[in-house]
Scaffold this motif. Structure first.
Motif, PDB file in Angstrom:
ATOM      1  N   ARG A 187       1.086  -1.205  -0.008  1.00  0.00           N
ATOM      2  CA  ARG A 187       0.041   0.097   0.220  1.00  0.00           C
ATOM      3  C   ARG A 187       0.898   1.337   0.387  1.00  0.00           C
ATOM      4  O   ARG A 187       0.446   2.378  -0.593  1.00  0.00           O
ATOM      5  CB  ARG A 187      -1.022  -0.018   1.421  1.00  0.00           C
ATOM      6  CG  ARG A 187      -1.643   0.818   0.958  1.00  0.00           C
ATOM      7  CD  ARG A 187      -2.131   1.526   2.169  1.00  0.00           C
ATOM      8  NE  ARG A 187      -3.050  -0.006   3.242  1.00  0.00           N
ATOM      9  CZ  ARG A 187      -4.180  -0.047   2.440  1.00  0.00           C
ATOM     10  NH1 ARG A 187      -5.452   0.610   2.099  1.00  0.00           N
ATOM     11  NH2 ARG A 187      -5.123  -0.997   3.701  1.00  0.00           N
ATOM     12  N   LYS A 188       2.640   1.494   0.943  1.00  0.00           N
ATOM     13  CA  LYS A 188       3.037   2.426   1.053  1.00  0.00           C
ATOM     14  C   LYS A 188       2.927   2.798   0.216  1.00  0.00           C
ATOM     15  O   LYS A 188       3.867   3.729  -0.983  1.00  0.00           O
ATOM     16  CB  LYS A 188       3.922   2.276   2.052  1.00  0.00           C
ATOM     17  CG  LYS A 188       3.135   2.077   3.272  1.00  0.00           C
ATOM     18  CD  LYS A 188       4.128   1.915   4.710  1.00  0.00           C
ATOM     19  CE  LYS A 188       3.209   2.486   6.094  1.00  0.00           C
ATOM     20  NZ  LYS A 188       3.837   2.245   6.834  1.00  0.00           N
ATOM     21  N   LEU A 208       4.490   6.265  -5.204  1.00  0.00           N
ATOM     22  CA  LEU A 208       4.367   5.681  -7.216  1.00  0.00           C
ATOM     23  C   LEU A 208       2.957   6.631  -7.643  1.00  0.00           C
ATOM     24  O   LEU A 208       3.050   7.393  -7.995  1.00  0.00           O
ATOM     25  CB  LEU A 208       4.400   4.662  -7.695  1.00  0.00           C
ATOM     26  CG  LEU A 208       5.173   3.322  -7.246  1.00  0.00           C
ATOM     27  CD1 LEU A 208       5.445   2.073  -7.644  1.00  0.00           C
ATOM     28  CD2 LEU A 208       6.581   3.992  -7.645  1.00  0.00           C
ATOM     29  N   LEU A 209       1.735   6.582  -6.901  1.00  0.00           N
ATOM     30  CA  LEU A 209       0.201   7.265  -7.670  1.00  0.00           C
ATOM     31  C   LEU A 209       0.425   8.559  -7.138  1.00  0.00           C
ATOM     32  O   LEU A 209       0.405   9.476  -7.635  1.00  0.00           O
ATOM     33  CB  LEU A 209      -0.271   6.874  -6.761  1.00  0.00           C
ATOM     34  CG  LEU A 209      -1.244   5.394  -7.012  1.00  0.00           C
ATOM     35  CD1 LEU A 209      -2.306   5.537  -6.064  1.00  0.00           C
ATOM     36  CD2 LEU A 209      -1.318   5.054  -8.659  1.00  0.00           C
ATOM     37  N   ASP A 257      -6.974  -0.370  -2.853  1.00  0.00           N
ATOM     38  CA  ASP A 257      -7.525   0.809  -1.501  1.00  0.00           C
ATOM     39  C   ASP A 257      -7.011   1.375  -2.320  1.00  0.00           C
ATOM     40  O   ASP A 257      -7.059   2.872  -2.312  1.00  0.00           O
ATOM     41  CB  ASP A 257      -7.459   0.581   0.174  1.00  0.00           C
ATOM     42  CG  ASP A 257      -8.558  -0.424  -0.119  1.00  0.00           C
ATOM     43  OD1 ASP A 257      -9.553  -0.164  -0.940  1.00  0.00           O
ATOM     44  OD2 ASP A 257      -9.055  -1.490   1.304  1.00  0.00           O
ATOM     45  N   ALA A 258      -5.686   1.401  -2.464  1.00  0.00           N
ATOM     46  CA  ALA A 258      -4.287   2.819  -2.339  1.00  0.00           C
ATOM     47  C   ALA A 258      -4.746   2.600  -3.550  1.00  0.00           C
ATOM     48  O   ALA A 258      -5.100   4.683  -3.952  1.00  0.00           O
ATOM     49  CB  ALA A 258      -3.084   1.999  -2.510  1.00  0.00           C
ATOM     50  N   GLY A 265      -5.705  11.634  -7.519  1.00  0.00           N
ATOM     51  CA  GLY A 265      -4.432  13.192  -9.376  1.00  0.00           C
ATOM     52  C   GLY A 265      -4.888  11.953  -9.952  1.00  0.00           C
ATOM     53  O   GLY A 265      -5.549  10.927 -10.456  1.00  0.00           O
ATOM     54  N   LYS A 266      -3.822  11.890 -10.637  1.00  0.00           N
ATOM     55  CA  LYS A 266      -3.541  11.000 -12.334  1.00  0.00           C
ATOM     56  C   LYS A 266      -3.650   9.504 -11.614  1.00  0.00           C
ATOM     57  O   LYS A 266      -2.445   9.688 -10.767  1.00  0.00           O
ATOM     58  CB  LYS A 266      -2.800  11.906 -12.711  1.00  0.00           C
ATOM     59  CG  LYS A 266      -2.280  10.743 -14.552  1.00  0.00           C
ATOM     60  CD  LYS A 266      -0.684  11.630 -14.601  1.00  0.00           C
ATOM     61  CE  LYS A 266      -0.054  10.949 -15.325  1.00  0.00           C
ATOM     62  NZ  LYS A 266       1.246  11.511 -16.320  1.00  0.00           N
TER      63      LYS A 266
END
Length: 823
Positions: free
Chosen positions: A365-366, A371-372, A401-402, A408-409
């Motif tokens: 998740r982290k 990266l996102l 979930d992440a 954002g994009k």
């Protein structure tokens, strides 16, 4: 061809099932069951003399007894009854029929009439369109329509499937249910003796509920119709193709054509590329591509970031990526520093990212969040090998979930949860979340590379070709005289001297020996250029290295004429990449422009001379800018069985010179792909007011891709005439444009026109529009229409003078213009 009839077939309001049955092992029972289990809200009318009701629905003994005219009839009887049933349906007024039975082409009446020919003749006489024979039927999930005998239904979605194989249809249906992938249309063409790929592609290409088209092809029967519809649709949405019959032996198994009618697979490859479609190699790749189309979005760059929990998965995915010509994304330094704080010692914070085998779902998740949030990752492959610590679906939930919570994009995400039983639940959760998932690293990377290849194909279509110098010799009349002399003597073969003279008329210089008129410090490359006729796609051009014998697939690359410099360049690049021609040490360098020019000259010969059956230049000596034909052979067609080009070439015969009222001479001609820059300059020259009148909105300047689409038209279905100034040949400029878009059935065409603001009132607009009227009339188009704004009274007055009926629509603020061309 009529889009209206296709729409009625795919969106019927009432259905009759001819040969409906209560016996569970009959198609007539399966079709009735599927129709009733769906949510189709129109009348369903079984027709059978054997039962009073079928599946609880009142049955009718004959077609004549039906209480209404069905929009669609599904014929589930044996093959011998089909022609008579088509006749009854035609008399009843039904205009669309699906034929389930197969083998009509092998059956004959007592009088020796072929049943398939008889069926088609009756259908044509009564205006009945036929899907099949050997069709599984159609499924339109959005309408709750399952008019098929498939074993399962389809979920609603945005992908349309058109297949000649019923077996592939049911396989894809079965697979898609578990993956929760839906479809807009599921169409089984069967043998496609009437309704074929071209009409379906035309309809689906315009359908707002379809975002991608998937084709399974055994054989194409009309190369030009297929290419025209495919080129038009692929500009707007991806078309994926799987083509059976790579080898001649398998082609004979899948095709109902005779061996001499089956086209070469390498030519199909070239046709798919030219149309901007993407070919996948097998059913596994096809399923992966469907997964990507259903859950992905268009990519904007070709770099991939990889996240996995082990070096093995990382290495396998990188190998697969590099083998297919892909590229790894480079992570920003700031991203790497953040990942170092999350990933344990021994892992890797650079691409491919390795979070190690003991990584927790929280670590995934982290890393995903980093990266996102970077907004620098466009494509991300996430992999997970089974862990004994936590079930795979918990890792999947962390990723989902992440991804969902990021505001954002969002990049394109591909998931590869490795293993089988341990990964099954995770794959289902990815499917529900709309994230494409794959069983293997190779499958995931292959799906990504399909998107990359599609992007490359689209860029090729929009590439602006350079113009060919006016200094290149072009003497088609002299070349035709050579051909006419041979034909008058009933000779199919030109002699060597005549062949070289014909080539010289197009600027291809011949030599008698390897040294005469040919000097170079290095050894020249010896290449082979050939033209031959394909039974499906007509004349084709081949390029390879000089040889007395060669295999098309192994020795040459193939292209469909007409070629411009950009398409010729792509052909040469492909030949070099595939090793069909090679740069050799000690040889003169291959000059790309010179070789491309040669290919465009050969292409022009093909265009100008339809009697040309084959052309062989073997060898072509290439040394830098020097390109010479050492030996040439040309064969002609003595009969009238001329093979048309699959792509209609530039219609040079429509060029004309015209003098305006102010004495200025202009050239009126069809637009060419090379005109993109001139068209951009013309659009930029328009005043804000004129652009608003033309486009009905304050639009920004067009992009390269948009302008390329306007310049690169398909002359088989659209036309644009431009007026070009002759005042300064070195600085051409477009003075006006008239454009028309014709419906595939040729019943209706709509025009749009623009003239430079400073040139109005000197007769340019009138001549352009009259030229388009004459063109449409010669094409047998039924009517020409246009719309303009109320403020554009000048356009309305011009249309009225040229015979249009002009109607003011005050409610919408528009003026409608309509001209009947054919009574």
């Amino acid at each position: 061809m009529s889009l209206k009839s296709i729409e009625q077939l795919l969106k019927p309001h009432s259905i009759a099932v001819i040969g409906a049955s209560n016996q569970p092992n009959r198609p007539g029972n399966a079709v009735m069951r599927n129709l009733l289990q769906g949510q189709f809200d129109g009348p369903i009318m079984p027709v059978t003399p054997h039962y009073k009701s079928v599946n609880g629905v009142l049955a009718y003994r004959s077609i004549d007894e039906l209480p209404m005219v069905p929009d669609l009839a599904i014929i589930c009887t044996r093959a011998t009854r089909v022609p008579a049933i088509i006749l009854q349906l035609g008399r009843k007024g039904t205009r669309n029929a699906i034929v389930i039975a197969s083998g009509l082409d092998n059956l004959y009446t007592a009088q020796g009439t072929n049943l398939q020919e008889q069926m088609l003749a009756i259908a044509k006489e009564w205006g009945v369109r036929i899907l099949g024979p050997d069709s599984l039927g159609i499924i339109v999930p959005a309408l709750g329509l399952n008019a098929s005998y498939a074993h399962t239904n389809a979920l609603p979605g945005k992908i349309a499937v058109v297949s000649q194989s019923s077996a592939v249809c049911v396989t894809l249906l079965d697979w898609s249910k578990r993956r929760r992938i839906g479809f807009s249309y599921f169409i089984s063409l069967g043998e496609g003796v009437d309704i074929d790929f071209d009409e379906m592609i035309d309809f689906l290409g315009r359908d707002p509920n379809t975002s991608a088209i998937l084709l399974y092809i055994d054989a194409i029967f009309d190369g030009r119709a297929f290419m025209s519809s495919a080129r038009a649709a692929s500009f707007n949405k991806p078309i994926l193709v799987i083509k059976a019959g790579t080898y001649s032996e398998s082609a004979l198994v899948t095709s109902r054509l005779q061996p001499e009618q089956i086209g070469d697979d390498a030519v199909y490859d070239a046709a798919f590329r030219r149309a901007g479609m993407l070919r996948v190699g097998d059913l596994r790749e096809l399923l992966a591509a469907v997964e990507t189309l259903a859950n992905g979005k268009p990519i904007h760059n070709e770099q991939l970031a990889i996240l996995a929990n082990g070096n093995g998965p990382c290495a396998m995915s990188v190998d697969a990526l590099l083998e297919r010509g892909g590229r790894l994304a480079k992570l920003d330094d700031a991203v790497v520093q953040q990942l170092q704080k999350i990933i344990h010692t021994g892992g890797r914070p650079t691409n491919p990212i390795n979070v190690l085998g003991d990584a927790s779902p929280e670590t995934y998740r982290k890393v995903m969040e980093v990266l996102l949030q970077s907004n620098s990752i466009d494509n991300l492959l996430i992999m997970q090998a089974p862990s004994a610590l936590t079930p795979g679906e918990i890792y999947a939930d962390a990723v989902i979930d992440a991804y969902k919570n990021h505001r954002g994009k969002k990049p394109n995400v591909f998931a590869n949860w490795m293993g089988e039983d341990a990964a099954q639940e995770a794959r289902l959760r990815f499917a529900s979340a709309g994230i494409a998932s794959f069983r293997t690293p190779e499958g995931a990377v292959g799906a990504f590379m399909h998107m990359v290849q599609y992007r490359r194909n689209q860029k090729l279509l929009s590439e602006t070709p350079e113009s060919i110098s006016e200094k290149v010799p072009y003497q088609p009349v002299y070349a035709q005289q050579i051909i006419e002399l041979a034909l008058s003597e009933d000779r199919a073969q030109l002699n060597s001297s005549e062949s070289l003279q014909l080539l010289a008329a197009y600027g291809i210089i011949g030599v008698d020996t390897a040294t005469k008129n040919f000097t170079t410090a290095n050894t020249p490359h010896k290449l082979r250029v050939q033209v031959q006729a394909d039974p499906v796609f007509g004349p084709i051009i081949l390029l390879g290295e000089a040889a007395s014998h060669w295999n098309i697939r192994k020795s040459a690359v193939v292209a469909l004429p007409p070629l411009n410099m950009a398409l010729a360049r792509y052909m040469v690049i492909q030949a070099l990449a595939e090793g069909k021609i090679r740069e050799r040490e000690g040889y003169a360098p291959l000059n790309m422009p010179a070789l491309c020019l040669l290919l465009t000259q050969v292409s022009q010969i093909v265009i100008d001379h339809p009697r040309l059956y084959s052309l062989l230049i073997n060898p072509v000596l290439v040394a830098g800018e020097q390109v010479h034909a050492l030996e040439a052979s040309i064969k002609l067609r003595l009969d009238n069985h001329l093979a048309p080009l699959a792509i209609r070439p530039y219609p040079k015969e429509l060029e004309e010179t015209y003098v305006l009222r102010d004495g200025q001479t202009v050239i009126l001609r069809p637009i060419k792909s090379e005109d993109e820059l001139l068209l951009q300059q013309f659009d930029n020259s328009q005043t804000k007011e004129d652009r608003y009148k033309r486009y009905f909105a304050d639009l920004p300047q067009f992009s390269h891709e948009q302008m390329a689409r306007l310049a690169q038209i398909d002359y088989a279905r659209e036309m644009a005439f431009i007026a070009v100034s002759q005042a300064d040949p070195a600085a051409e400029k477009i003075l006006g444009v008239v454009r028309v878009q014709t419906e595939p059935d040729n019943l209706h065409a709509e025009f749009a026109m623009a003239v430079r603001s400073e040139l109005k009132g000197i007769g340019l607009g009138a001549r352009l529009l009259q030229k388009m009227i004459d063109y449409c009339r010669n094409q047998n188009t039924k009517e020409l229409t246009g719309i303009t704004m109320l403020e554009n009274a000048g356009m309305a007055n011009l249309a009225r003078k040229l015979g249009f009926k002009v109607r003011v629509n005050s409610d919408e603020g528009l003026i409608d213009m309509r001209l009947v061309l054919q009574e």
